[in-house]
Design an enzyme around this catalytic site. Structure first.
Site: not given
Ligand SMILES: Nc1ncnc2c1ncn2[C@@H]1O[C@H](CCC(=O)c2cccc(C(=O)O)c2)[C@@H](O)[C@H]1O
Ligand SMILES: [Zn+2]
Length: 353
Positions: A29, A82, A149, A183, A210, A213, A291
């Site tokens: 990521h 930002r 994603d 996520g 994904h 997981e 990851d």
């Molecule tokens: N091991 C992982 N397994 C899964 N995902 C992983 C992993 N590592 C990193 N990610 C990333 O985490 C993001 C999560 C972002 C997310 O849930 C969210 C929810 C509500 C609001 C917002 C926002 O931006 O306002 C974001 C995913 O899109 C993904 O790219």
């Molecule tokens: Zn991931």
């Protein structure tokens, strides 16, 4: 190599072999690759953030009690990005870290929705990543491609927006090759994303969600059936379903395995309980990935060392594993052949010395 990443159960020689081995990384990521130096630099730039500016304090900050806690911390780092210049710097520095590890090709997962909703202009965002991609290829020789994603938990609005950014010819970046879903999985069923994946696939993108997981094997089946997944991000819980393992093996659907990540987010209790060996025993094609490496205190080389230990691999086995990554990538055939040759040449020279 940082001393804490030297696995005492893996011979020093094998660590050295891995460090020089040409590799492809398929599951990593963008924001999750920010080095402690970059994170502390961004945190210092934005003192209203709760992210520590001291790299030592970051080590503690990056200890997660569970997957939800990990996502909370992850989003606090997302909040530090930002401006388009933050995006460019991050992307360029990530490529530099990859090049140091002999990563020749990487598909970097980016969540453009998280940046555009925080006010970064979409055109400036795409220009920033493309600019960094071209500079990285020219200066470091590392080829980057993008996976956009959907952050599933952010709702269908995020799916809509990500799909638009990935398919509208006026905005989609040249380096985009695939479409993902990340996520938390609990309460975020895969089937609801089918229309978005259909559109992305129709626009020529590969499907790499994904799945499995943090939830069971049914999520992997759903990703295959509804999202037409060509590879599975993690797929850890597939080990609980022999029919699924057989299906993945028969259809040569690779798993993007990230062993240390699964421990850090507490998806798997200990490395010894990690199902990597069960996957290979069932004939499933596995690739090794990092990851969110700095957040999990790892890097790709360390993930290969972990795999060597779990699978009992020597140099030849590790070279085959590196070739799995190349073969499972969305690089074109000449590009794949070039990296495969490089791996073979490197391994042959090492073994004859
Ligand atoms: N091991 C992982 N397994 C899964 N995902 C992983 C992993 N590592 C990193 N990610 C990333 O985490 C993001 C999560 C972002 C997310 O849930 C969210 C929810 C509500 C609001 C917002 C926002 O931006 O306002 C974001 C995913 O899109 C993904 O790219
Ligand atoms: Zn991931």
């Amino acid at each position: 190599m940082p001393e804490h990443l030297v696995d005492p159960d893996v011979p020093r020689d094998l660590h050295a072999f891995i460090a020089g081995l040409p590799k492809a990384e398929l599951h990593v990521h963008h924001v999750g690759s920010a080095s402690p130096r970059i994170v502390s630099e961004l945190a210092a730039r934005h003192p209203d953030s709760k992210v520590p500016t001291d790299p030592e304090a970051l080590v503690d900050y990056f200890q997660f009690t569970d997957f939800a806690h990990f996502i909370d911390v992850y989003l606090s780092v997302v909040d530090l990005i930002r401006t388009p210049e933050d995006v460019r710097l991050l992307t360029y520095e990530v490529a530099r870290d990859m090049a140091r590890q002999q990563v020749r090709y990487a598909e970097l997962t980016i969540t453009p929705f998280s940046s555009t909703r925080r006010g970064i202009d979409e055109g400036a965002f795409m220009d920033a990543i493309e600019d960094a991609r071209k500079a990285a290829e020219a200066e470091f020789g590392t080829v980057l491609r993008w996976c956009f994603d959907i952050p599933g938990e952010a709702g269908l609005e995020s799916a809509e927006e990500t799909t638009r950014l990935a398919t509208d010819d006026r905005v989609r970046p040249e380096g985009l090759v695939s479409f993902g879903l990340g996520g938390p999985e609990i309460g975020v069923g895969r089937p609801q994303f089918k229309p978005y994946f259909d559109q992305a696939i129709a626009a020529g993108l590969h499907s790499v969600p994904h799945a499995g997981e943090t939830t069971g094997p049914q999520t992997v089946w759903d990703a295959l059936t509804h999202l037409r997944a060509e590879r599975i991000g993690h797929g850890t819980s597939s080990a609980q379903d022999p029919k699924l393992l057989a299906h993945l093996a028969e259809h040569r659907i690779p798993l993007e395995v990230c062993p240390t990540s699964n421990i850090a987010t507490r998806a798997v209790r200990t490395l010894d309980e990690h199902p990597l060996k069960e996957f290979t025993r069932a004939g499933v094609l596995v690739t090794i990935n990092s990851d969110d490496p700095p957040m999990f205190g790892t890097d790709l080389n360390n993930e290969y060392a972990v795999a060597a230990r779990l699978l009992g691999l020597d140099e030849r086995g590790l070279a085959e594993l590196a070739k799995n990554g190349v073969d499972s990538s969305f690089l074109d055939a000449p590009g794949k052949a070039r990296i495969r040759d490089e791996i073979d040449t490197y391994a042959a020279a090492w073994l004859s010395s």
